[in-house]
Scaffold this motif. Structure first.
Motif, PDB file in Angstrom:
ATOM      1  N   HIS A 166       0.847  -1.197   0.000  1.00 43.26           N
ATOM      2  CA  HIS A 166       0.000   0.000   0.000  1.00 43.26           C
ATOM      3  C   HIS A 166       0.875   1.237   0.000  1.00 43.26           C
ATOM      4  N   GLY A 167       0.392   2.288  -0.651  1.00 43.04           N
ATOM      5  CA  GLY A 167       1.174   3.513  -0.754  1.00 43.04           C
ATOM      6  C   GLY A 167       1.579   4.071   0.586  1.00 43.04           C
ATOM      7  N   SER A 168       0.706   3.930   1.588  1.00 40.32           N
ATOM      8  CA  SER A 168       1.021   4.487   2.891  1.00 40.32           C
ATOM      9  C   SER A 168       2.224   3.810   3.519  1.00 40.32           C
ATOM     10  N   SER A 169       2.455   2.519   3.179  1.00 43.79           N
ATOM     11  CA  SER A 169       3.614   1.842   3.747  1.00 43.79           C
ATOM     12  C   SER A 169       4.905   2.398   3.169  1.00 43.79           C
ATOM     13  N   LEU A 170       4.888   2.833   1.909  1.00 46.13           N
ATOM     14  CA  LEU A 170       6.066   3.449   1.324  1.00 46.13           C
ATOM     15  C   LEU A 170       6.291   4.831   1.905  1.00 46.13           C
ATOM     16  N   VAL A 171       5.189   5.544   2.135  1.00 47.57           N
ATOM     17  CA  VAL A 171       5.315   6.873   2.725  1.00 47.57           C
ATOM     18  C   VAL A 171       5.927   6.785   4.108  1.00 47.57           C
ATOM     19  N   SER A 172       5.522   5.761   4.883  1.00 52.73           N
ATOM     20  CA  SER A 172       6.017   5.630   6.246  1.00 52.73           C
ATOM     21  C   SER A 172       7.512   5.375   6.284  1.00 52.73           C
ATOM     22  N   THR A 173       8.089   4.833   5.188  1.00 55.17           N
ATOM     23  CA  THR A 173       9.530   4.599   5.153  1.00 55.17           C
ATOM     24  C   THR A 173      10.290   5.820   4.703  1.00 55.17           C
ATOM     25  N   GLY A 174       9.545   6.852   4.224  1.00 53.48           N
ATOM     26  CA  GLY A 174      10.210   8.034   3.709  1.00 53.48           C
ATOM     27  C   GLY A 174      10.763   7.848   2.322  1.00 53.48           C
ATOM     28  N   LEU A 175      10.368   6.744   1.636  1.00 54.33           N
ATOM     29  CA  LEU A 175      10.932   6.427   0.326  1.00 54.33           C
ATOM     30  C   LEU A 175       9.968   6.685  -0.816  1.00 54.33           C
ATOM     31  N   ALA A 176       8.731   7.064  -0.512  1.00 49.61           N
ATOM     32  CA  ALA A 176       7.773   7.301  -1.580  1.00 49.61           C
ATOM     33  C   ALA A 176       8.176   8.539  -2.367  1.00 49.61           C
ATOM     34  N   PRO A 177       7.994   8.519  -3.689  1.00 51.11           N
ATOM     35  CA  PRO A 177       8.355   9.702  -4.484  1.00 51.11           C
ATOM     36  C   PRO A 177       7.468  10.876  -4.119  1.00 51.11           C
ATOM     37  N   THR A 178       8.064  12.053  -3.959  1.00 48.92           N
ATOM     38  CA  THR A 178       7.282  13.232  -3.612  1.00 48.92           C
ATOM     39  C   THR A 178       6.555  13.732  -4.845  1.00 48.92           C
ATOM     40  N   ALA A 179       5.336  14.266  -4.649  1.00 50.12           N
ATOM     41  CA  ALA A 179       4.542  14.760  -5.760  1.00 50.12           C
ATOM     42  C   ALA A 179       3.799  16.001  -5.307  1.00 50.12           C
ATOM     43  N   ALA A 180       3.447  16.829  -6.270  1.00 44.38           N
ATOM     44  CA  ALA A 180       2.673  18.026  -5.963  1.00 44.38           C
ATOM     45  C   ALA A 180       1.293  17.625  -5.483  1.00 44.38           C
ATOM     46  N   PRO A 181       0.632  18.446  -4.648  1.00 46.53           N
ATOM     47  CA  PRO A 181      -0.734  18.133  -4.231  1.00 46.53           C
ATOM     48  C   PRO A 181      -1.630  17.925  -5.442  1.00 46.53           C
ATOM     49  N   LEU A 182      -2.617  17.061  -5.286  1.00 49.31           N
ATOM     50  CA  LEU A 182      -3.480  16.717  -6.413  1.00 49.31           C
ATOM     51  C   LEU A 182      -4.157  17.946  -7.007  1.00 49.31           C
ATOM     52  N   CYS A 183      -4.544  18.906  -6.139  1.00 46.79           N
ATOM     53  CA  CYS A 183      -5.214  20.098  -6.662  1.00 46.79           C
ATOM     54  C   CYS A 183      -4.303  20.872  -7.609  1.00 46.79           C
ATOM     55  N   GLU A 184      -2.981  20.810  -7.376  1.00 47.35           N
ATOM     56  CA  GLU A 184      -2.049  21.472  -8.287  1.00 47.35           C
ATOM     57  C   GLU A 184      -1.841  20.658  -9.551  1.00 47.35           C
ATOM     58  N   GLN A 185      -1.852  19.338  -9.424  1.00 45.88           N
ATOM     59  CA  GLN A 185      -1.670  18.490 -10.596  1.00 45.88           C
ATOM     60  C   GLN A 185      -2.805  18.662 -11.602  1.00 45.88           C
ATOM     61  N   ILE A 186      -4.035  18.788 -11.079  1.00 42.01           N
ATOM     62  CA  ILE A 186      -5.175  18.927 -11.995  1.00 42.01           C
ATOM     63  C   ILE A 186      -5.465  20.380 -12.337  1.00 42.01           C
ATOM     64  N   GLY A 187      -4.812  21.314 -11.644  1.00 45.71           N
ATOM     65  CA  GLY A 187      -4.969  22.727 -11.959  1.00 45.71           C
ATOM     66  C   GLY A 187      -6.333  23.278 -11.590  1.00 45.71           C
ATOM     67  N   VAL A 188      -6.686  23.226 -10.305  1.00 44.38           N
ATOM     68  CA  VAL A 188      -7.977  23.739  -9.860  1.00 44.38           C
ATOM     69  C   VAL A 188      -8.103  25.220 -10.213  1.00 44.38           C
ATOM     70  N   GLN A 189      -9.217  25.586 -10.831  1.00 41.69           N
ATOM     71  CA  GLN A 189      -9.447  26.970 -11.259  1.00 41.69           C
ATOM     72  C   GLN A 189     -10.495  27.686 -10.421  1.00 41.69           C
ATOM     73  N   GLY A 190     -11.288  26.951  -9.668  1.00 43.72           N
ATOM     74  CA  GLY A 190     -12.323  27.565  -8.855  1.00 43.72           C
ATOM     75  C   GLY A 190     -13.600  26.749  -8.897  1.00 43.72           C
ATOM     76  N   VAL A 191     -14.660  27.301  -8.312  1.00 45.59           N
ATOM     77  CA  VAL A 191     -15.964  26.621  -8.310  1.00 45.59           C
ATOM     78  C   VAL A 191     -16.665  26.909  -9.633  1.00 45.59           C
ATOM     79  N   HIS A 192     -17.021  25.872 -10.356  1.00 42.96           N
ATOM     80  CA  HIS A 192     -17.690  26.039 -11.649  1.00 42.96           C
ATOM     81  C   HIS A 192     -19.163  26.371 -11.473  1.00 42.96           C
ATOM     82  N   HIS A 193     -19.836  25.634 -10.598  1.00 42.35           N
ATOM     83  CA  HIS A 193     -21.242  25.912 -10.307  1.00 42.35           C
ATOM     84  C   HIS A 193     -21.663  25.202  -9.034  1.00 42.35           C
ATOM     85  N   VAL A 194     -22.763  25.634  -8.481  1.00 40.33           N
ATOM     86  CA  VAL A 194     -23.447  24.909  -7.419  1.00 40.33           C
ATOM     87  C   VAL A 194     -24.811  24.504  -7.976  1.00 40.33           C
TER      88      VAL A 194
END
Length: 228
Positions: free
Chosen positions: A69-97
């Motif tokens: 599981h990914g969390s087990s790699l994170v706990s070892t400090g060996l998981a590859p670092t990545a940008a937060p998901l909101c930055e990866q997908i490029g959040v632009q704001g609320v489209h609608h409610v």
């Protein structure tokens, strides 16, 4: 108590079993540890390289991703670092409610006539199997959907203060014309408990709107809020 002795035992078989047992790690042994993780691409599982214990050789192999599981790699400090998901997908704001309404004519009188939200003609009426409308709230939208409502529309079963209920918030430059219009229409509203210049009120189906004066939090000079 009784026990069952396996038939067909032999000195050679006993010696083989003893050798296998001796090869197993014992409590207190130095066990292999993960020292690096190599990712060979999206189609490959991570390759794990283990260090050797005091008297056993190192092992290397491919580990099935479903087993680690990914969390087990994170706990070892060996998981590859990545940008937060909101930055990866490029959040632009609320489209609608979107809000559920019982009567489109009544809701359009509230949102279109009273509040003045213009209609967005791009709604694909032929593809949506229910009556509704898309209205513009500045650069964002509100979608009205005439559908059965799972929430109670009787105020008796909703919080008196809209700030304690599900709601969406609209930012405006001047709150006073809105409060004057609500009072003229005999629509009750309550002030925000936070002390901000904001009010809460409900549409004919008890959906809660919050309107706050000022959008300083969107100013590019404001501090950028990020998680630690």
């Amino acid at each position: 108590a009784s026990c069952i002795v396996a038939a067909g035992a032999s000195p050679a078989r006993d010696a083989s079993r003893a050798a296998r047992a001796a090869a197993r790690p014992r409590f207190g042994d130095v066990v292999p540890r993960v020292v690096s993780v190599r990712f060979g691409g999206p189609a490959r599982s991570p390759s794990l390289v283990c260090s050797a214990s005091a008297d056993r050789p190192a092992h290397a192999g491919i580990v099935d991703e479903s087993c680690v599981h990914g969390s087990s790699l994170v706990s070892t400090g060996l998981a590859p670092t990545a940008a937060p998901l909101c930055e990866q997908i490029g959040v632009q704001g609320v489209h609608h409610v979107a809000v559920i309404v019982e009567d489109m004519k009544r809701s359009m009188d509230f949102y279109h006539r009273l509040l003045g939200f213009p209609v967005n003609p791009d709604r694909p009426h032929d593809k949506l199997p229910y009556d509704g409308a898309w209205l513009m709230m500045g650069p964002e939208m509100i979608h009205l959907m005439e559908l059965p409502n799972p929430d109670p529309s009787d105020l008796e079963f909703r919080p008196t203060h809209g700030g304690k209920d599900r709601h969406f918030c609209i930012g405006v430059k001047n709150l006073k014309p809105l409060t004057e219009a609500l009072e003229k229409e005999n629509i009750p509203y309550t002030a925000s408990r936070s002390g901000r210049p904001a009010i809460f009120f409900r549409d004919p189906d008890c959906n809660t709107l919050e309107v706050v004066q000022g959008l300083e939090w969107r100013d590019e000079n404001d501090r950028n809020l990020t998680l630690p």
